[in-house]
Write an enzyme that holds these catalytic residues in place. Sequence first.
Site, PDB file in Angstrom:
ATOM      1  N   GLY A  23       0.832  -1.195   0.000  1.00 19.23           N
ATOM      2  CA  GLY A  23       0.000   0.000   0.000  1.00 19.23           C
ATOM      3  C   GLY A  23       0.869   1.249   0.000  1.00 19.23           C
ATOM      4  O   GLY A  23       1.990   1.241   0.501  1.00 19.23           O
TER       5      GLY A  23
ATOM      6  N   ARG B  15      -7.108  -2.508   4.655  1.00 19.96           N
ATOM      7  CA  ARG B  15      -6.691  -1.317   5.377  1.00 19.96           C
ATOM      8  C   ARG B  15      -7.774  -0.953   6.391  1.00 19.96           C
ATOM      9  O   ARG B  15      -8.967  -1.083   6.118  1.00 19.96           O
ATOM     10  CB  ARG B  15      -6.465  -0.139   4.425  1.00 19.96           C
ATOM     11  CG  ARG B  15      -5.173  -0.199   3.644  1.00 19.96           C
ATOM     12  CD  ARG B  15      -3.976   0.095   4.525  1.00 19.96           C
ATOM     13  NE  ARG B  15      -2.727   0.131   3.790  1.00 19.96           N
ATOM     14  CZ  ARG B  15      -1.930  -0.917   3.588  1.00 19.96           C
ATOM     15  NH1 ARG B  15      -2.283  -2.101   4.068  1.00 19.96           N
ATOM     16  NH2 ARG B  15      -0.805  -0.791   2.929  1.00 19.96           N
TER      17      ARG B  15
ATOM     18  N   HIS C 211      -1.842  -6.207  12.778  1.00 14.10           N
ATOM     19  CA  HIS C 211      -1.378  -5.990  11.401  1.00 14.10           C
ATOM     20  C   HIS C 211      -0.176  -6.890  11.081  1.00 14.10           C
ATOM     21  O   HIS C 211       0.933  -6.414  10.809  1.00 14.10           O
ATOM     22  CB  HIS C 211      -1.018  -4.524  11.163  1.00 14.10           C
ATOM     23  CG  HIS C 211      -1.026  -4.158   9.701  1.00 14.10           C
ATOM     24  ND1 HIS C 211      -1.183  -2.876   9.261  1.00 14.10           N
ATOM     25  CD2 HIS C 211      -0.892  -4.921   8.578  1.00 14.10           C
ATOM     26  CE1 HIS C 211      -1.146  -2.849   7.932  1.00 14.10           C
ATOM     27  NE2 HIS C 211      -0.962  -4.084   7.502  1.00 14.10           N
ATOM     28  N   ILE C 212      -0.430  -8.189  11.074  1.00 12.38           N
ATOM     29  CA  ILE C 212       0.639  -9.168  10.850  1.00 12.38           C
ATOM     30  C   ILE C 212       0.400  -9.986   9.584  1.00 12.38           C
ATOM     31  O   ILE C 212       0.911 -11.098   9.446  1.00 12.38           O
ATOM     32  CB  ILE C 212       0.802 -10.105  12.067  1.00 12.38           C
ATOM     33  CG1 ILE C 212      -0.539 -10.766  12.440  1.00 12.38           C
ATOM     34  CG2 ILE C 212       1.376  -9.341  13.245  1.00 12.38           C
ATOM     35  CD1 ILE C 212      -0.412 -11.820  13.525  1.00 12.38           C
TER      36      ILE C 212
END
Length: 359
Positions: A115, A276, A324-325
């Site tokens: 991103g 996201r 967030h892994i």
Amino acid sequence: MNFALKLQYFCNKPALFCCLLKRGGSREILVRSMSTTGKPNVYVTRKIPQKALDLLQGECNVSQWAADDPVPRVELLKGVKGVDGLYCLLTDKIDAEVLDAAGPGLKVVSTMSVGYDHVSLPELRKRKLPLGYTPDVLTDATAELTVALLLTTSRRLVEGVHEVKSGGWGTWIPLWMCGSGLSGSTVGIVGLGRIGAAVAERLKPFGVSRFLYHGRNPKPEAAGRVGAEFVGLDELLSESDFVIATCALTPETKEMFNKTVFSRMKSSAIFINTSRGGVVHQEDLYEALKSGTIKAAGLDVTTPEPLPTDHPLLTLDNCVVLPHIGSATVETRTEMAVLAARNLLAGLKGEKMPAQVQL
């Protein structure tokens, strides 16, 4: 705030010196290459895998914020001054202020992420600066994590572990800790890109009866591999037992998963987001989970990150939140770092990057 400054030379790396900034109980390290005539100067905003750092140090003078925590804004603005290349991460806001601080000699920006919503594309276009990113290399790892998160949420694994540890595991009860199965289910995927397609391929062997997907355009090749149907968003929401968000964050998708969208899902639906955090209106998600509008949710991404420990979502048993892994395997993170380094080196030479954002 007072800082103690310690200068340390590494015997096995004579070309480097390290400034060790000690603040309270934490240590933040700024590593700088000693000046070498003819080599470009680059700034790296975080500690990265050594293989990638070695690539950069072989061809550049490297300054680095060599800590696990994000570089403070004031240090970022100082660090980029006069550099030829900037190697950043998704936690670094690269905007006009940073680019102005770097100066007119900046030739390339490379981010160690797939991103790039943290980078101001209009400002890069204005300066005619290329941007490198790291697609593809994290597809498998993120798809695996998405499946793991879906199973963890749908089969209530976190709740189960808690019951074992807290003494709640008693005699056998027919419907105790029952979750939702994949066999015979309908899975809806919002954003059938590389990761979305990889998720579908991994879910197919579980006996999923039907795959639906929604996006800006049909993806016949990817859809054909799993027999997925391109449908409108309303149909996907109303028909799916599992709704998985793997779409990019854009002005169109920002907070698209809101009260209206959750109200169109089945009350038994499970929502999974590994795209996201910004695609979800988190207050609306909390209300949907608390009221029973939807059954459960699993999130690997949130807004902000990290999510505050007192956030309402963390009070819910039917919401699983991961830090967030999605791409967190050693192999994947190393590949990402190396690709970002190769993008940077190519940009410095004026060559085509292995993976370049089309501005």
